[in-house]
Design an enzyme around this catalytic site. Structure first.
Site, mmCIF file in Angstrom:
data_model
loop_
_atom_site.group_PDB
_atom_site.id
_atom_site.type_symbol
_atom_site.label_atom_id
_atom_site.label_comp_id
_atom_site.label_asym_id
_atom_site.label_seq_id
_atom_site.Cartn_x
_atom_site.Cartn_y
_atom_site.Cartn_z
ATOM 1 N N SER A 187 0.844 -1.183 0.000
ATOM 2 C CA SER A 187 0.000 0.000 0.000
ATOM 3 C C SER A 187 0.891 1.249 0.000
ATOM 4 C CB SER A 187 -0.913 -0.065 1.234
ATOM 5 O OG SER A 187 -2.075 0.691 1.053
ATOM 6 N N ASP A 437 -8.103 -5.720 -6.292
ATOM 7 C CA ASP A 437 -7.787 -4.602 -5.396
ATOM 8 C C ASP A 437 -8.058 -3.277 -6.110
ATOM 9 O OD1 ASP A 437 -6.708 -2.810 -3.609
ATOM 10 O OD2 ASP A 437 -4.618 -3.381 -3.982
ATOM 11 N N HIS A 462 -5.776 -6.701 -2.014
ATOM 12 C CA HIS A 462 -4.767 -5.765 -1.510
ATOM 13 C C HIS A 462 -3.586 -6.474 -0.830
ATOM 14 C CE1 HIS A 462 -3.765 -1.588 -1.082
ATOM 15 N NE2 HIS A 462 -3.745 -1.607 0.238
#
Lengths: 505, 505
Positions: A187, A437, A462
């Site tokens: 991320s 994602d 993710h």
């Protein structure tokens, strides 16, 4: 008993998505801080099964401002370190680029590194990102988060410099100067890992950047990308599910016009207190859908909430299953109940009424992490919203006294035409993404060069690759991780070989 | 009439070398600001033949602090721009990385860029380095240079960011988004050019870094390198010349013990005012020798002073030529007279008694540009001096209230094991060096990879390749420039080719 799961342990995804939702919320109201909804009795993320990892917790004195030479305070940067498996003096150093939250939580949720470290004889280091967890300047979180003048040093470039200084110091202290450093991150942490490899090639030999939306800035990708991907995640399970959700917003809006209607909505969705506006409900639903897309893992998980495998499939199953005549709102409730109350323990849901004042990621989003997001009337199941920079800027000025710098990230790190810029520059970066994602839309999805590569999994969500392996891992995930290990091995053996060449020169 | 040549036009070399001399001076006295000596009637560098160049002078509003989001003042960054030869919309942009002085002076002394620009259809841009020339924050040089708090934003990373922001803006204003940017720079500007290519590959496709001592930090090269190279420049002309200089320091020291002795030294060296200490004389001589090595060009030049071609040869000829019995001091005087008074116009020499308070480069040297320098008892002709970091730090604290960060540059930009770090990372940098230049010792003198290359000329001095061509250019210099042009052409055609590949993808 109604409890809130939002502990001081901030969660990467939650924080990131909260910023996108703020933008979405601007459509309906100029309010910047969205009220964040949590289920009343779901378990805290801290209570999920702990990974069996060992580390020492240490603190390193970092300079608050690396880029000015005027006297600047120091602050303690926390880092977790494990040298049990390290081949002293020559084994690699695995450095996780801490992102916007408590580093212990990230260490717990990044099983991949812990699992492969012994095989590599690697030292493992998890430094915390400045201003998060226990790594706060000015003595306390209250002081650090007081205003823009104290928060001003919270940004990616300062954070990368922190990592660089820490690694340099560790290398000296552990007589590890010849040891190659490999970066990991997911991320925002994945963005940091990729950027760190690009900016500090003398410090790290490569980076695994998982679900790193480094292209989610300015006009590089269409602003509708994020919500389109979420929407497609529902549509592919069932077009009627997609349609029910898409239709639900108008129903909610029309019901919410009266006090009785709000009462009805409150009851339908089992809120503990009466809804004050439809906006709260909208946010609550939007959050659920977006998070579901991010954690749409193929096996049961408790990353954000206890969820079944393929949670969107289950949400849609419940939305669709009601007999003809079941109201849209009842269907929606049954669906999101998967997200907010899969264990069935919640009796009612608490809306978080406290905007919490200044939060770290909100500040970052209001300064350099400006990610434009819209919701398309045509392709998205969310209420349509067109990104409006002016209102965004206005809100940032009002709430933090700062004016965003939407070009900051692209100026510093690039992004436009990244394939052109990096085709013959740089090396050793893996951009790994799962197409389920929603952040994959702002990520690198094609190989840039022979050694700046993209690993895409159709069914991944993710940064699933960074998570600990499970018995239920599908083959594609096992293969993806094996490929990553192989690439990293390649970087390391290449490094040792270059080392020999250079020092025999 | 006694005039000083040290105008507000700071000169790259002068400033850089003044810092190294400060270190040398520490051997004898803890005073940090050396008194800077200038001949009484030599011509100002501004009076040398002007290159026939045309440009517009513009100003760009830059943010003083790019790395914090707290409100920060803006300042006007001056830049010179010429678009006469530019192939609108597709021609390259030649960007000179302004270094520590007036940008007009650098534009005047970088004929190479102006000469090749028409051939490339290139736009030429010379942005000034923050805090120098007319690009000062806080409204005036007095305010900007007041103390460490106002000077704190004077550093390489902020300067690079200035360039990045300016180029990005120019590209937009000139609809030049697809145009490749090529960087140029000499000395500190060469360091900036190389670093800019490494840090901003999305902004510039390559860099010609001439005489860029990016390795003159920490312990990367031996601290004796600089003065050894100067000394060898004299030794190769004549070992007796080298020996006379080496012996002269003790003679000066012993004469200078008494007031009569200082009077004698004053007369021997034709100072307008009586010497207060031997230190001033020592500095005056050391400066001359070091500058002579830097501008030891094969043809007559007026870069720093009006000088003959091969000036060190001439200095040594004069030192050696006196009949037996000529005193060492008379010989030395005859020698340095080549440097300080080649035109013969000076009747006496003025020592600059004003330490000038805070100077930009001194501040940079006291913060991040910490270049350790020693003078070897064995191999150098200078008074022996061992680099002493503690006294250096003490002086910086005393004079600027700042503590140097000797690891800053190597942490940010690397340097240790540069061949290892960049062997498979980065591309398109030329490190050009002449081995007569004492700064070549801290530069990259071997190819790092196929496209990060080193061009070394045995007989070259300080960034001679960047100077305008002359009728007297030796073949090796003509060839060197031709190679540079060819490499730059290669980068540009490679860029256009990649552009096609990427956008046809």
């Amino acid at each position: 008993m109604a409890t809130k799961i939002f502990t001081t342990t901030l969660i990467s995804l939650i924080i990131i998505i909260s910023s996108s939702h703020q933008l979405l919320a601007l459509n309906h109201t100029p309010k910047f801080f969205r009220k964040f909804p949590f289920p009343s009795s779901a378990k805290s993320s801290q209570s999920q099964p702990q990974l069996d990892i060992h580390y020492e917790t240490k603190f390193f004195q970092q300079r608050l401002n690396h880029f000015s030479f005027f006297k600047t305070p120091m602050f303690p940067q926390r880092y977790l370190i494990n040298t049990e498996n390290w081949v002293v003096g020559s084994g690699p150093i695995f450095l996780y680029c801490g992102n916007e939250g408590d580093i212990v939580w990230f260490a717990q949720n990044t099983g991949f590194i812990w699992e492969i470290a012994p095989k590599f004889g690697a030292m493992v280091v998890f430094p915390e990102h400045r201003y998060y967890g226990e790594s706060v300047p000015f003595g306390s979180k209250e002081e650090a988060y007081k205003n823009a003048s104290t928060l001003g040093y919270l940004n990616a470039q300062q954070a990368l410099f922190d990592f660089a200084v820490l690694v340099t110091d560790l290398k000296r202290n552990y007589s590890a100067n010849a040891c190659p450093v490999v970066l990991f991150g997911g991320s925002y942490g994945g963005m940091l890992a990729a950027w760190m490899r690009l900016k500090y090639p003398h410090i790290a030999i490569g980076a695994l950047a998982s679900s790193a939306p480094i292209l989610q800035f300015e006009d590089i990708v269409p602003p509708e990308t994020f919500y389109d991907i979420v929407s497609n995640g529902f549509k592919r399970e069932s077009s009627s599910c997609f349609n029910y959700i898409k239709q639900s917003w108008d129903v909610i809006e029309s019901k919410g016009q009266t006090s009785d209607g709000l009462e009805l909505l409150t009851k339908t969705f089992r809120f503990c207190q009466k809804l004050k506006s439809t906006e709260d409900l909208r946010d609550w639903l939007e959050s659920a859908y977006s998070y579901l897309a991010m954690v749409n893992y193929p096996y049961p998980s408790e990353f954000l909430m206890p969820l079944p495998g393929h949670p969107i499939k289950e949400v849609c199953r419940r939305i669709d299953k009601g007999p003809a005549g079941t109201s849209i709102l009842e269907r929606i409730y049954e669906g999101v109940n998967v997200y907010y109350n899969y264990t069935g323990e919640a009796k009612c849901f608490e809306l978080d009424d406290d905007p919490h004042g200044l939060s770290g990621w909100n500040f970052q989003a209001c300064t350099e992490m400006v990610m434009p997001m819209s919701s398309s009337r045509k392709s998205s199941m969310f209420p349509p919203y067109e990104y409006n920079y002016s209102s965004f800027q206005e809100d940032c000025l009002k709430n933090f006294g700062v004016k965003p710098r939407p070009k900051q990230i692209t100026t510093v790190f690039g992004g436009h035409n990244i394939h052109l810029a990096l085709r013959k520059f740089g090396s050793n970066i893996i951009f790994s993404n799962g197409l389920l994602d929603p952040w994959s839309g702002g990520s690198v999805l094609q190989n840039i060069s022979e050694s700046i590569v993209s690993l895409v999994t159709e069914e991944g969500a993710h940064h699933i690759d960074l998570r600990a392996s499970t018995e239920n891992d599908p083959d594609w995930l096992v293969e993806q991780r094996a490929t990553e290990v192989k690439l990293i091995q390649g970087w390391i053996s290449d490094y040792y070989q270059n080392y020999k060449v250079v020092f025999d020169m």
